[in-house]
Design a protein around this motif. Sequence first.
Motif, PDB file in Angstrom:
ATOM      1  N   ILE A 181      26.558  20.579 -10.601  1.00 19.96           N
ATOM      2  CA  ILE A 181      25.622  19.497 -10.276  1.00 19.96           C
ATOM      3  C   ILE A 181      26.368  18.380  -9.561  1.00 19.96           C
ATOM      4  O   ILE A 181      27.433  17.949 -10.002  1.00 19.96           O
ATOM      5  CB  ILE A 181      24.969  18.935 -11.554  1.00 19.96           C
ATOM      6  CG1 ILE A 181      24.159  20.026 -12.244  1.00 19.96           C
ATOM      7  CG2 ILE A 181      24.102  17.726 -11.231  1.00 19.96           C
ATOM      8  CD1 ILE A 181      23.563  19.614 -13.554  1.00 19.96           C
ATOM      9  N   GLN A 182      25.803  17.942  -8.461  1.00 19.84           N
ATOM     10  CA  GLN A 182      26.334  16.782  -7.748  1.00 19.84           C
ATOM     11  C   GLN A 182      25.338  15.658  -7.932  1.00 19.84           C
ATOM     12  O   GLN A 182      24.133  15.847  -7.787  1.00 19.84           O
ATOM     13  CB  GLN A 182      26.496  17.092  -6.263  1.00 19.84           C
ATOM     14  CG  GLN A 182      26.967  15.907  -5.454  1.00 19.84           C
ATOM     15  CD  GLN A 182      27.126  16.255  -3.982  1.00 19.84           C
ATOM     16  OE1 GLN A 182      27.266  17.410  -3.613  1.00 19.84           O
ATOM     17  NE2 GLN A 182      27.088  15.247  -3.152  1.00 19.84           N
ATOM     18  N   GLY A 183      25.830  14.498  -8.272  1.00 23.44           N
ATOM     19  CA  GLY A 183      24.946  13.353  -8.460  1.00 23.44           C
ATOM     20  C   GLY A 183      25.689  12.059  -8.214  1.00 23.44           C
ATOM     21  O   GLY A 183      26.871  12.058  -7.865  1.00 23.44           O
ATOM     22  N   TRP A 184      24.989  10.963  -8.387  1.00 23.66           N
ATOM     23  CA  TRP A 184      25.613   9.650  -8.222  1.00 23.66           C
ATOM     24  C   TRP A 184      26.401   9.307  -9.471  1.00 23.66           C
ATOM     25  O   TRP A 184      26.013   9.658 -10.585  1.00 23.66           O
ATOM     26  CB  TRP A 184      24.551   8.582  -8.002  1.00 23.66           C
ATOM     27  CG  TRP A 184      23.759   8.776  -6.767  1.00 23.66           C
ATOM     28  CD1 TRP A 184      24.187   8.637  -5.474  1.00 23.66           C
ATOM     29  CD2 TRP A 184      22.382   9.149  -6.679  1.00 23.66           C
ATOM     30  NE1 TRP A 184      23.176   8.901  -4.603  1.00 23.66           N
ATOM     31  CE2 TRP A 184      22.045   9.215  -5.317  1.00 23.66           C
ATOM     32  CE3 TRP A 184      21.403   9.431  -7.618  1.00 23.66           C
ATOM     33  CZ2 TRP A 184      20.782   9.541  -4.882  1.00 23.66           C
ATOM     34  CZ3 TRP A 184      20.142   9.763  -7.185  1.00 23.66           C
ATOM     35  CH2 TRP A 184      19.847   9.808  -5.831  1.00 23.66           C
ATOM     36  N   LYS A 185      27.510   8.635  -9.307  1.00 27.39           N
ATOM     37  CA  LYS A 185      28.291   8.179 -10.452  1.00 27.39           C
ATOM     38  C   LYS A 185      27.460   7.184 -11.251  1.00 27.39           C
ATOM     39  O   LYS A 185      26.737   6.362 -10.688  1.00 27.39           O
ATOM     40  CB  LYS A 185      29.577   7.498  -9.996  1.00 27.39           C
ATOM     41  CG  LYS A 185      30.570   8.446  -9.355  1.00 27.39           C
ATOM     42  CD  LYS A 185      31.814   7.691  -8.953  1.00 27.39           C
ATOM     43  CE  LYS A 185      32.811   8.608  -8.280  1.00 27.39           C
ATOM     44  NZ  LYS A 185      34.008   7.871  -7.863  1.00 27.39           N
ATOM     45  N   ALA A 186      27.600   7.252 -12.552  1.00 26.33           N
ATOM     46  CA  ALA A 186      26.913   6.296 -13.422  1.00 26.33           C
ATOM     47  C   ALA A 186      27.588   4.937 -13.295  1.00 26.33           C
ATOM     48  O   ALA A 186      28.813   4.851 -13.205  1.00 26.33           O
ATOM     49  CB  ALA A 186      26.966   6.773 -14.866  1.00 26.33           C
ATOM     50  N   GLY A 187      26.789   3.899 -13.293  1.00 20.05           N
ATOM     51  CA  GLY A 187      27.331   2.547 -13.268  1.00 20.05           C
ATOM     52  C   GLY A 187      27.843   2.135 -14.636  1.00 20.05           C
ATOM     53  O   GLY A 187      27.684   2.856 -15.634  1.00 20.05           O
ATOM     54  N   GLU A 188      28.445   0.986 -14.701  1.00 21.01           N
ATOM     55  CA  GLU A 188      29.055   0.514 -15.944  1.00 21.01           C
ATOM     56  C   GLU A 188      28.044   0.380 -17.077  1.00 21.01           C
ATOM     57  O   GLU A 188      28.334   0.731 -18.224  1.00 21.01           O
ATOM     58  CB  GLU A 188      29.766  -0.822 -15.710  1.00 21.01           C
ATOM     59  CG  GLU A 188      31.007  -0.691 -14.846  1.00 21.01           C
ATOM     60  CD  GLU A 188      31.708  -2.023 -14.651  1.00 21.01           C
ATOM     61  OE1 GLU A 188      31.587  -2.895 -15.538  1.00 21.01           O
ATOM     62  OE2 GLU A 188      32.373  -2.181 -13.620  1.00 21.01           O
TER      63      GLU A 188
ATOM     64  N   PRO B 232      18.709  12.526  -9.454  1.00 17.77           N
ATOM     65  CA  PRO B 232      17.349  12.048  -9.233  1.00 17.77           C
ATOM     66  C   PRO B 232      16.309  13.063  -9.693  1.00 17.77           C
ATOM     67  O   PRO B 232      16.535  14.275  -9.646  1.00 17.77           O
ATOM     68  CB  PRO B 232      17.274  11.830  -7.721  1.00 17.77           C
ATOM     69  CG  PRO B 232      18.357  12.668  -7.148  1.00 17.77           C
ATOM     70  CD  PRO B 232      19.419  12.771  -8.197  1.00 17.77           C
ATOM     71  N   ILE B 233      15.181  12.563 -10.171  1.00 19.28           N
ATOM     72  CA  ILE B 233      14.104  13.399 -10.680  1.00 19.28           C
ATOM     73  C   ILE B 233      13.629  14.406  -9.635  1.00 19.28           C
ATOM     74  O   ILE B 233      13.185  15.495  -9.976  1.00 19.28           O
ATOM     75  CB  ILE B 233      12.948  12.526 -11.218  1.00 19.28           C
ATOM     76  CG1 ILE B 233      12.020  13.339 -12.115  1.00 19.28           C
ATOM     77  CG2 ILE B 233      12.157  11.893 -10.101  1.00 19.28           C
ATOM     78  CD1 ILE B 233      12.571  13.607 -13.464  1.00 19.28           C
ATOM     79  N   ARG B 234      13.766  14.071  -8.353  1.00 20.81           N
ATOM     80  CA  ARG B 234      13.333  14.994  -7.300  1.00 20.81           C
ATOM     81  C   ARG B 234      14.162  16.281  -7.293  1.00 20.81           C
ATOM     82  O   ARG B 234      13.789  17.264  -6.669  1.00 20.81           O
ATOM     83  CB  ARG B 234      13.381  14.324  -5.933  1.00 20.81           C
ATOM     84  CG  ARG B 234      14.771  13.935  -5.482  1.00 20.81           C
ATOM     85  CD  ARG B 234      14.755  13.252  -4.103  1.00 20.81           C
ATOM     86  NE  ARG B 234      15.992  12.587  -3.828  1.00 20.81           N
ATOM     87  CZ  ARG B 234      17.120  13.184  -3.464  1.00 20.81           C
ATOM     88  NH1 ARG B 234      17.162  14.486  -3.331  1.00 20.81           N
ATOM     89  NH2 ARG B 234      18.205  12.489  -3.228  1.00 20.81           N
ATOM     90  N   MET B 235      15.273  16.278  -8.032  1.00 24.81           N
ATOM     91  CA  MET B 235      16.139  17.455  -8.096  1.00 24.81           C
ATOM     92  C   MET B 235      15.709  18.448  -9.173  1.00 24.81           C
ATOM     93  O   MET B 235      16.294  19.524  -9.291  1.00 24.81           O
ATOM     94  CB  MET B 235      17.588  17.016  -8.347  1.00 24.81           C
ATOM     95  CG  MET B 235      18.192  16.190  -7.217  1.00 24.81           C
ATOM     96  SD  MET B 235      18.217  17.058  -5.636  1.00 24.81           S
ATOM     97  CE  MET B 235      19.281  18.419  -5.999  1.00 24.81           C
ATOM     98  N   VAL B 236      14.682  18.117  -9.952  1.00 27.85           N
ATOM     99  CA  VAL B 236      14.229  19.015 -11.017  1.00 27.85           C
ATOM    100  C   VAL B 236      13.941  20.425 -10.501  1.00 27.85           C
ATOM    101  O   VAL B 236      14.384  21.407 -11.109  1.00 27.85           O
ATOM    102  CB  VAL B 236      13.027  18.415 -11.778  1.00 27.85           C
ATOM    103  CG1 VAL B 236      12.361  19.444 -12.667  1.00 27.85           C
ATOM    104  CG2 VAL B 236      13.478  17.210 -12.591  1.00 27.85           C
ATOM    105  N   PRO B 237      13.222  20.593  -9.376  1.00 28.97           N
ATOM    106  CA  PRO B 237      12.991  21.961  -8.891  1.00 28.97           C
ATOM    107  C   PRO B 237      14.294  22.722  -8.598  1.00 28.97           C
ATOM    108  O   PRO B 237      14.400  23.909  -8.905  1.00 28.97           O
ATOM    109  CB  PRO B 237      12.167  21.758  -7.617  1.00 28.97           C
ATOM    110  CG  PRO B 237      11.475  20.448  -7.822  1.00 28.97           C
ATOM    111  CD  PRO B 237      12.485  19.612  -8.565  1.00 28.97           C
ATOM    112  N   ALA B 238      15.279  22.046  -8.038  1.00 29.19           N
ATOM    113  CA  ALA B 238      16.558  22.701  -7.745  1.00 29.19           C
ATOM    114  C   ALA B 238      17.284  23.071  -9.035  1.00 29.19           C
ATOM    115  O   ALA B 238      17.901  24.140  -9.120  1.00 29.19           O
ATOM    116  CB  ALA B 238      17.436  21.793  -6.886  1.00 29.19           C
ATOM    117  N   LEU B 239      17.202  22.210 -10.048  1.00 27.32           N
ATOM    118  CA  LEU B 239      17.828  22.515 -11.329  1.00 27.32           C
ATOM    119  C   LEU B 239      17.139  23.710 -11.995  1.00 27.32           C
ATOM    120  O   LEU B 239      17.804  24.578 -12.566  1.00 27.32           O
ATOM    121  CB  LEU B 239      17.794  21.297 -12.246  1.00 27.32           C
ATOM    122  CG  LEU B 239      18.651  20.116 -11.798  1.00 27.32           C
ATOM    123  CD1 LEU B 239      18.388  18.901 -12.672  1.00 27.32           C
ATOM    124  CD2 LEU B 239      20.119  20.491 -11.820  1.00 27.32           C
TER     125      LEU B 239
END
Length: 59
Positions: A10-17, A39-46
């Motif tokens: 899974i590739q995603g954005w780093k979590a903030g502090e 992002p929630i839009r990635m649910v189908p890909a997951l």
Amino acid sequence: MDDEAEEIVIQGWKAGEVLLARCLETGPIPETEAVVRVPIRMVPALREACDVADRLGVR
């Protein structure tokens, strides 16, 4: 999907502090792991990745 390691990648954005601090409330995060935001839009890909893993018999 990494077939050799039998892992979903899974590739995603780093979590903030702030989010990281909230996650740490449940326990430590090992040095070899990270918290990422997907992002929630990635649910189908997951779902598709999970279906591939299921077809490969990954348990």
